[in-house]
Write a protein that holds these residues in place. Sequence first.
Motif, PDB file in Angstrom:
ATOM      1  N   ILE A 223      -2.137   2.375 -10.737  1.00 31.12           N
ATOM      2  CA  ILE A 223      -3.400   1.697 -11.046  1.00 31.12           C
ATOM      3  C   ILE A 223      -4.098   2.359 -12.221  1.00 31.12           C
TER       4      ILE A 223
ATOM      5  N   VAL B  84       2.379   1.345  -3.927  1.00 27.92           N
ATOM      6  CA  VAL B  84       1.516   1.427  -5.101  1.00 27.92           C
ATOM      7  C   VAL B  84       0.714   2.718  -5.032  1.00 27.92           C
TER       8      VAL B  84
ATOM      9  N   MET C 187      -8.413   0.245  -3.243  1.00 32.30           N
ATOM     10  CA  MET C 187      -8.466   0.343  -1.780  1.00 32.30           C
ATOM     11  C   MET C 187      -7.377  -0.487  -1.110  1.00 32.30           C
TER      12      MET C 187
ATOM     13  N   PHE D 247      -2.211   5.270  -6.559  1.00 35.21           N
ATOM     14  CA  PHE D 247      -3.448   5.077  -7.327  1.00 35.21           C
ATOM     15  C   PHE D 247      -3.325   5.668  -8.728  1.00 35.21           C
TER      16      PHE D 247
ATOM     17  N   GLN E 141       0.821  -1.212   0.000  1.00 34.91           N
ATOM     18  CA  GLN E 141       0.000   0.000   0.000  1.00 34.91           C
ATOM     19  C   GLN E 141       0.850   1.254   0.000  1.00 34.91           C
TER      20      GLN E 141
ATOM     21  N   GLY F 240      -3.720  -0.094  -3.649  1.00 35.41           N
ATOM     22  CA  GLY F 240      -3.211   1.271  -3.780  1.00 35.41           C
ATOM     23  C   GLY F 240      -3.450   2.108  -2.552  1.00 35.41           C
ATOM     24  N   ASN F 241      -4.292   1.609  -1.643  1.00 32.24           N
ATOM     25  CA  ASN F 241      -4.571   2.314  -0.398  1.00 32.24           C
ATOM     26  C   ASN F 241      -5.043   3.738  -0.652  1.00 32.24           C
ATOM     27  N   LEU F 242      -6.027   3.853  -1.530  1.00 33.88           N
ATOM     28  CA  LEU F 242      -6.555   5.170  -1.864  1.00 33.88           C
ATOM     29  C   LEU F 242      -7.216   5.809  -0.647  1.00 33.88           C
TER      30      LEU F 242
END
Lengths: 263, 158
Positions: free
Chosen positions: A201, A195, B27, A197, A192, B30-32
């Motif tokens: 992603i 990476v 979530m 977002f 986490q 990427g731990n948004l």
Amino acid sequence: MTAVTGFLENLGARAIGAVNRLGFASRFLLLTLRNSGMCLSRFSLVAREIYFAGVLSLIIILVSGLFVGMVLGLQGYDTLQRYGSSSALGVLVALSLVRELGPVVAGLLFASRAGSAITAEIGLMKATEQLAAMEMMAVDPIARVIAPRFWAGVISMPLLAAMFSGMGVFGGYLVGVRLIGVDEGSFWSQMQAAVDFKEDILNGVIKSVVFGIAVSWIAVFEGYDAPPTAEGVSGATTRTVVTASLSILALDFMLTAFMFRGA
Amino acid sequence: MMKRKALDLWVGLFVAMGLGALLFLAMKVGNLASFTAAETYLVKANFDNIGGLKKRAPVKSAGVVVGRVENIAFDTESYEASVVLAIDKRYGFPKDTSAKILTAGLLGEQYVGLTAGGDPVKLKDGDRLKITQSAVVLENLISQFLFSKAADGSKDSK
């Protein structure tokens, strides 16, 4: 002498033929986009094609994703533990899947599973003169047959790639944490932390959308352009898989060069 | 031909699964959720040498991530690296806080470490950190070590 000129003529004819086909393919894409209005307002047409292109590709995508993730877990652990950083396994699995393997491998599988089927179906419809019959009944085959299949491919591909990546991360988790015993907390938290977002992603999703457009375009075009014989359809199906796979890899290089220049 | 209802069900399920996978990536991977656009204030710091520090590297205090490196530029007046740190509004720091460039582990990523001082006045947006410590460059460390060794050796032989 005649052998040389013959060779040159052949080469030139091939080059001109290739450029001609590219021009026709571009015009065809434009025509498809322009005639997409009907299938987007009658969405059940697209939904039916999403079933054939997307839902029926689910099993192969999910199983491949799981196995690719598990292999990444094993291989990544083997390399990382030499440097005493096996806790970074989650980062390795997630980044390689989300950035590259998810879109690319899902795209290759999609081209061979769904792209070939689309080409064969359209080619056979052309060979059995169903497309001509539609035109006789004042139904535009591009709006009725081509556009729904094109859009179904464009919609299915990013969803399949996301499922592939998700399944792969789960596979890496199964092997890394459950089987080998990497610490679960550091597996997820390092992933986490590393990476992003937007950077990782979203760029992966953009890649898969581009691949979806490329594969669907090639598949419907090869089907529409196929010579209306059994041989012609089989040749077109082969060409779809070869061209689509090569364009996925070439596009992937270009997109990666744009997205991850190591800023 | 398949029944229309069953087809819709499958397609709906497929789309839901795809979106679910995207949500999972956003979530869990990427731990948004924790990377919400928290309000930050910007603090500048000049370093002689930033080593391998990169944009978006973490800013930590006592090991807790309190911000990110926002920008790195070269200051043409002082010939130093000018680093802009974006620090979370929730964390206030005294005005005489010092910044160090540290390395996570032996070969790990470089980050900025903040050590709080004792000044009662808090840092504001746009302030500059006065006390900074550069990154440790391994080559300099080795050459220092070798020179001091050589100096010791020549003393002993006399």
